[in-house]
Design a protein around this motif. Structure first.
Motif, PDB file in Angstrom:
ATOM      1  N   ASP A  79       0.853  -1.189   0.000  1.00 52.19           N
ATOM      2  CA  ASP A  79       0.000   0.000   0.000  1.00 52.19           C
ATOM      3  C   ASP A  79       0.890   1.240   0.000  1.00 52.19           C
ATOM      4  O   ASP A  79       1.793   1.373   0.832  1.00 52.19           O
ATOM      5  N   TYR A  80       0.635   2.138  -0.941  1.00 56.61           N
ATOM      6  CA  TYR A  80       1.460   3.341  -1.077  1.00 56.61           C
ATOM      7  C   TYR A  80       0.532   4.538  -1.197  1.00 56.61           C
ATOM      8  O   TYR A  80      -0.206   4.670  -2.176  1.00 56.61           O
ATOM      9  N   ALA A  81       0.582   5.404  -0.194  1.00 53.63           N
ATOM     10  CA  ALA A  81      -0.346   6.542  -0.134  1.00 53.63           C
ATOM     11  C   ALA A  81       0.160   7.709  -0.979  1.00 53.63           C
ATOM     12  O   ALA A  81       1.342   8.066  -0.933  1.00 53.63           O
ATOM     13  N   ASN A  91       5.933   5.715   4.056  1.00 55.61           N
ATOM     14  CA  ASN A  91       4.856   4.939   3.446  1.00 55.61           C
ATOM     15  C   ASN A  91       5.093   3.440   3.607  1.00 55.61           C
ATOM     16  O   ASN A  91       4.184   2.684   3.956  1.00 55.61           O
ATOM     17  N   ALA A  95       3.244   0.495   5.953  1.00 57.81           N
ATOM     18  CA  ALA A  95       2.660  -0.711   5.345  1.00 57.81           C
ATOM     19  C   ALA A  95       3.299  -1.980   5.877  1.00 57.81           C
ATOM     20  O   ALA A  95       2.975  -3.078   5.411  1.00 57.81           O
ATOM     21  N   SER A 209       3.749   7.580 -12.231  1.00 59.22           N
ATOM     22  CA  SER A 209       3.318   8.743 -11.463  1.00 59.22           C
ATOM     23  C   SER A 209       4.220   9.922 -11.822  1.00 59.22           C
ATOM     24  O   SER A 209       5.443   9.824 -11.743  1.00 59.22           O
ATOM     25  N   THR A 234      -0.158  -0.987  -4.518  1.00 55.16           N
ATOM     26  CA  THR A 234      -1.517  -0.459  -4.584  1.00 55.16           C
ATOM     27  C   THR A 234      -1.454   1.008  -4.173  1.00 55.16           C
ATOM     28  O   THR A 234      -1.128   1.325  -3.031  1.00 55.16           O
ATOM     29  N   LEU A 235      -1.700   1.906  -5.114  1.00 48.12           N
ATOM     30  CA  LEU A 235      -1.658   3.335  -4.816  1.00 48.12           C
ATOM     31  C   LEU A 235      -3.002   3.779  -4.247  1.00 48.12           C
ATOM     32  O   LEU A 235      -4.051   3.497  -4.815  1.00 48.12           O
ATOM     33  N   THR A 236      -2.956   4.465  -3.115  1.00 50.87           N
ATOM     34  CA  THR A 236      -4.186   4.945  -2.488  1.00 50.87           C
ATOM     35  C   THR A 236      -4.146   6.475  -2.462  1.00 50.87           C
ATOM     36  O   THR A 236      -3.126   7.074  -2.121  1.00 50.87           O
ATOM     37  N   LEU A 237      -5.253   7.088  -2.872  1.00 55.58           N
ATOM     38  CA  LEU A 237      -5.326   8.552  -2.958  1.00 55.58           C
ATOM     39  C   LEU A 237      -6.184   9.089  -1.833  1.00 55.58           C
ATOM     40  O   LEU A 237      -7.225   8.519  -1.529  1.00 55.58           O
TER      41      LEU A 237
END
Length: 237
Positions: A79-81, A91, A95, A209, A234-237
């Protein structure tokens, strides 16, 4: 036919054996499995039978195959914010992963038109370009290129050579804090060199990105492009 006389198909037995290998830790997430030829020799079958067993594990989500690279034990995506404050180390630690960065190259050159526009400098002005590889638990997850305005950040090139973390390098160059001003996400295919660094096949899907970071006065201090391995983050916005 009685149940006693029924036999387990060989491909199912192969799948179960590999499933047990993973469960017992013989192969861990991210590990590459032996080649089809090696597995065929181990189980005394042809490669078609091995391929059948591997396909079953792919359907389960236990392994992933990469064209030209082989079969790998599937890893849980990191998970990468993506937000106002994007920090690689923080980050990954959040995780539950071990962060690591490797410097590929640091060069001082002139800005391209696109870089100049993003950094609000003139085309041809000096910049420092940092090329690196980001890893989680020893597995490569992203190729990174960050461009910094040299005149606005005196000493940034040397700071990047000394510090593995960009945050520390920017602090050394006089940037106490910075935030994300913009982020653009696009899907692309891995080039030959990106595939080599990320240990994927050329043409595999990557998530790109493109971002701009600014200091507390709103001045751009970093124009970054990051190519994430599509199945590892998994990119989280």
């Amino acid at each position: 036919m009685s149940n006693a006389s029924a036999k387990t198909p060989i491909w199912q037995a192969i799948a179960e054996a590999l499933r047990s290998d993973v469960a017992e830790g013989r192969y861990t997430p991210g590990d590459r499995l032996p080649t089809e030829a090696a597995l065929a020799e181990r189980f005394g079958v042809n490669r078609h039978t091995v391929r059948h067993g591997l396909s079953a594990l792919v359907e389960e989500g236990l392994i992933r195959t990469r064209r030209g690279s082989g079969a790998f034990v599937a890893a849980t995506p990191t998970d990468y914010a993506i937000g106002k404050r994007v920090r690689f180390h923080e980050n990954l630690i959040a995780a539950g992963r071990r962060p690591e960065k490797r410097v590929l190259n640091i060069e001082e050159r002139v800005a391209t038109d696109g870089e100049a526009q993003a950094l609000r400098i003139a085309p041809g002005d000096p910049v420092c370009a940092y090329h690196g590889l980001s890893l989680a638990d020893g597995q490569p997850i992203a190729v990174v290129e960050s461009v910094f305005p040299a005149a606005r950040l005196p000493g940034v090139a040397e700071a990047l050579r000394v510090h593995t973390r960009i945050t520390q390098a920017l602090q050394t160059a006089g940037v106490a804090d910075y935030t994300r001003a913009s982020t653009r996400l696009t899907a692309v295919r891995a080039s030959a060199t990106q595939a080599l660094h990320l240990q994927v096949a050329e043409g595999d899907p990557l998530l790109k990105s493109t971002s701009v970071n600014v200091d507390e006065s709103g001045n751009p201090v970093e124009y970054g492009r990051t190519w994430f391995a599509g199945d590892r983050v998994t990119l989280t916005l």
